[in-house]
Motif scaffolding. Structure first.
Motif, PDB file in Angstrom:
ATOM      1  N   ALA A  52     -15.324   1.686   2.352  1.00  0.00           N
ATOM      2  CA  ALA A  52     -15.172   0.225   2.487  1.00  0.00           C
ATOM      3  C   ALA A  52     -13.861  -0.046   3.197  1.00  0.00           C
ATOM      4  O   ALA A  52     -12.844   0.568   2.872  1.00  0.00           O
ATOM      5  CB  ALA A  52     -15.162  -0.440   1.116  1.00  0.00           C
ATOM      6  N   HIS A  55     -11.858   8.119   4.036  1.00  0.00           N
ATOM      7  CA  HIS A  55     -11.547   6.987   3.146  1.00  0.00           C
ATOM      8  C   HIS A  55     -11.971   5.673   3.825  1.00  0.00           C
ATOM      9  O   HIS A  55     -11.167   4.750   3.978  1.00  0.00           O
ATOM     10  CB  HIS A  55     -10.048   6.956   2.814  1.00  0.00           C
ATOM     11  N   GLY A  93      -5.163  -2.268  -1.490  1.00  0.00           N
ATOM     12  CA  GLY A  93      -6.398  -1.511  -1.706  1.00  0.00           C
ATOM     13  C   GLY A  93      -7.043  -2.024  -2.973  1.00  0.00           C
ATOM     14  O   GLY A  93      -6.407  -2.737  -3.767  1.00  0.00           O
ATOM     15  N   MET A  94      -8.318  -1.629  -3.158  1.00  0.00           N
ATOM     16  CA  MET A  94      -8.977  -2.026  -4.399  1.00  0.00           C
ATOM     17  C   MET A  94      -8.394  -1.241  -5.576  1.00  0.00           C
ATOM     18  O   MET A  94      -8.275  -1.743  -6.675  1.00  0.00           O
ATOM     19  CB  MET A  94     -10.475  -1.773  -4.286  1.00  0.00           C
ATOM     20  N   GLY A  95      -8.018   0.013  -5.298  1.00  0.00           N
ATOM     21  CA  GLY A  95      -7.405   0.836  -6.337  1.00  0.00           C
ATOM     22  C   GLY A  95      -5.922   0.486  -6.464  1.00  0.00           C
ATOM     23  O   GLY A  95      -5.299   0.028  -5.504  1.00  0.00           O
ATOM     24  N   TRP A 140       0.877  -1.181   0.000  1.00  0.00           N
ATOM     25  CA  TRP A 140       0.000   0.000   0.000  1.00  0.00           C
ATOM     26  C   TRP A 140       0.907   1.222   0.000  1.00  0.00           C
ATOM     27  O   TRP A 140       1.695   1.417   0.917  1.00  0.00           O
ATOM     28  CB  TRP A 140      -0.924  -0.007   1.223  1.00  0.00           C
ATOM     29  N   ARG A 164     -11.548   8.449  -6.360  1.00  0.00           N
ATOM     30  CA  ARG A 164     -10.287   8.991  -5.844  1.00  0.00           C
ATOM     31  C   ARG A 164     -10.429  10.510  -5.726  1.00  0.00           C
ATOM     32  O   ARG A 164     -11.121  11.135  -6.547  1.00  0.00           O
ATOM     33  CB  ARG A 164      -9.134   8.677  -6.797  1.00  0.00           C
TER      34      ARG A 164
END
Ligand code: OXD
Length: 312
Positions: free
Chosen positions: A278, A275, A69-71, A49, A227
């Protein structure tokens, strides 16, 4: 023992990940930034991360990069990211469901005037607000990956006329879909609530600017769970202050944590979340990541793989 797994994040110490990973995979060589990575030639899996640019390139025997992270924009921003090492994202049903909940919650919060009724209660005022029926409150979702699809389909099931916009064509039950830049103004002109869940790429950075806000109907509401860098902050403030936008629910920011002096904290039409739309549940995420680690060790392809050329 197989090669080492390195936990590369400064946000948390990795202790919980070590525990769930050991439960899932048995005895492992698990290293963290906090404890020191040791001989980095041993490292074959990196859980990362926001790693320091160049760090992943220094791991010579890396076989898999797992985005914590998902991103994955935090990884792709590193121009020394090692070529040829597959990148996978953390993705599980729980995370997708939480993201949809965030979008649905703020959609209903705006749609059902929750803030106004709370203020009326505080003032002991019996004051039904003018209402808009769900059937006349179109909601648009920008970005139709797993999260956007789940969000759009659930909003449609609640009865909102639901529109979806994505880079390439998608078909979804109950959702009117649009794709490509040319269709963006038409899509936006119909959205009285706009949910952004796009990935951050060269094409989408700064997309939520004054032109985009002007294309929304007057009184539209923005929900940003993509984002922070999608949004041009000053353009958002101008659209809110002029009354063109009714409000914004923001979970993500260009600089995180959001600096304490940032005007978003104080703006009456903005709600700030840290943030947290989720948050990763280690039990389910570790199972998904462990399955990927095992697949890669067997020489099989990993799931939830990122396409570097698309940027997501
Ligand atoms: C993200 C996450 O990528 O929180 O934003 O997972």
């Amino acid at each position: 023992m197989a090669g080492a797994i390195a936990y590369i994040s400064r946000d948390t110490d990795g202790v919980a990940w070590r525990r769930v990973f050991t439960e899932a995979l048995g005895p492992i060589d698990f290293r963290t930034i906090a404890d020191g990575l040791g001989n980095t030639d041993d490292i074959e899996i990196a859980l990362a991360w926001k790693p320091k640019p160049g760090l992943l390139a220094s791991l010579k025997n890396l076989k898999l990069i797992v985005s914590l992270g998902m991103g994955v924009d935090h990884l792709l921003a590193d121009d020394r990211l090692p070529h040829g090492v597959p990148i996978v994202r953390i993705m599980d049903e729980g995370l997708v469901g939480q993201m949809s909940e965030y979008a649905i919650f703020w959609t209903l919060w705006h749609h059902r005037d929750i803030a106004k009724y709370a203020a009326s209660q505080r003032a002991r005022q019996w004051k039904p607000e003018e209402f808009v029926d769900t059937l006349h409150r179109p909601v648009g979702v920008m970005g139709l990956g797993s999260i956007g699809q789940d969000t759009a389909v659930k909003l449609a099931m609640l009865g909102f006329p639901t529109l979806g916009w994505s880079r390439t064509a998608k078909t979804l039950p109950g959702v009117e879909t649009f794709h490509g830049r040319d269709s963006l103004p038409t899509f936006l002109s119909r959205c009285s609530i706009l949910v952004n869940v796009l990935p951050l790429t060269r094409e989408t950075r700064g997309l939520l600017d004054k032109t985009l806000f002007a294309a929304l109907p007057r009184g539209a509401f923005l929900i940003n769970m993509g984002r922070g860098a999608h949004v041009v902050d000053d353009d958002l403030l101008a659209a809110l202050d002029s009354g063109h936008l009714a409000g914004a629910a923001l979970d993500v920011f260009d600089t995180e944590p959001l600096p304490t002096t940032h005007v978003f904290w104080f703006h009456p039409q903005i709600t700030v979340w840290p943030h947290a739309a989720a948050q990763t549940d280690l039990r389910s995420a570790a199972a998904v990541v462990a399955a990927n680690v095992e697949a890669v060790r067997r020489g099989e392809p990993a799931a939830h793989r990122v396409d570097r050329s698309r940027g997501y």
